[in-house]
Design a protein around this motif. Structure first.
Motif, short mmCIF file in Angstrom:
data_model
loop_
_atom_site.label_atom_id
_atom_site.label_comp_id
_atom_site.label_asym_id
_atom_site.label_seq_id
_atom_site.Cartn_x
_atom_site.Cartn_y
_atom_site.Cartn_z
N GLN A 26 0.79 -1.23 0.00
CA GLN A 26 0.00 0.00 0.00
C GLN A 26 0.83 1.27 0.00
N HIS A 27 2.13 1.18 0.10
CA HIS A 27 2.93 2.40 0.11
C HIS A 27 3.44 2.76 -1.29
N TYR A 87 -1.34 11.34 -5.84
CA TYR A 87 -2.62 11.38 -5.11
C TYR A 87 -3.13 9.96 -4.87
N THR A 88 -3.07 9.13 -5.89
CA THR A 88 -3.53 7.75 -5.75
C THR A 88 -2.74 7.03 -4.66
N TRP A 135 -2.71 5.06 0.87
CA TRP A 135 -2.06 4.96 2.18
C TRP A 135 -2.97 5.47 3.30
N ALA A 136 -3.58 6.64 3.08
CA ALA A 136 -4.35 7.30 4.13
C ALA A 136 -5.76 6.75 4.30
N ASP A 151 6.23 5.93 -10.95
CA ASP A 151 6.25 5.25 -9.66
C ASP A 151 6.13 6.29 -8.56
N ALA A 152 5.17 6.10 -7.67
CA ALA A 152 4.99 6.97 -6.51
C ALA A 152 5.06 6.09 -5.27
N TYR A 153 5.76 6.58 -4.23
CA TYR A 153 5.92 5.75 -3.04
C TYR A 153 6.08 6.63 -1.81
#
Length: 158
Positions: A4-5, A38-39, A44-45, A72-74
């Motif tokens: 999920q991160h 944002y996704t 995560w939140a 890639d977003a992390y």
């Protein structure tokens, strides 16, 4: 359960993404970054999140129209209500096997309730050496933002 991160998007850049120089417009890349980050933050939140800071955006090389894009977003750090997301943008021509990094930045989101008030987020716990280095990077960026904010405060007061 999935990780999920992290969030990753892949798609093809389109002719409508072009700038006057014939490459993908930087504003389009920034939109892709915001959508992917944002996704990641929202996942995560588990709440609605708002962008509060985009920093250190670095365009290494241009992206051509018709290339395969990978973003890639992390999560690299969490505060009480904030989520710091690192984003890397890559592209490749269809004839290439590997992707080449084209852009990098860090975006900070705040988790909010339906009334727009900040709400706590679960803590990100880095596990690998790389994740720990990225968390330290996020903390340094936070300190720099605070320092710049103090220095610029006289210019933004009424």
């Amino acid at each position: 359960m999935t990780d999920q991160h992290k969030t990753s998007f892949q798609f093809i850049s389109e002719p409508t993404d072009v700038n006057f120089g014939g490459k993908v417009h930087g504003g389009v890349v920034m939109k892709w970054i915001d959508q992917t980050a944002y996704t990641c933050a929202r996942t995560w939140a588990s709440t609605y999140c708002v962008t509060v800071y985009v920093g250190g955006i670095r365009f290494y090389k241009p992206i051509n129209i018709g290339e395969v894009i990978k973003i890639d977003a992390y999560v690299i750090y969490t505060g009480k209500t904030s989520i710091h997301i690192a984003v890397d943008v890559y592209s490749r021509d269809f004839e290439q096997e590997g992707f080449e990094k084209k852009t990098h930045c860090v975006i900070v989101f705040v988790s909010v309730d339906p009334q727009g008030k900040p709400v706590p987020v679960r803590k990100w716990e880095p596990k690998t050496q790389t994740q720990m280095q990225l968390a330290n990077y996020a903390k340094k960026l936070k300190e720099l933002r605070e320092q710049i904010g103090k220095e610029m405060a006289p210019f933004f007061s009424e």
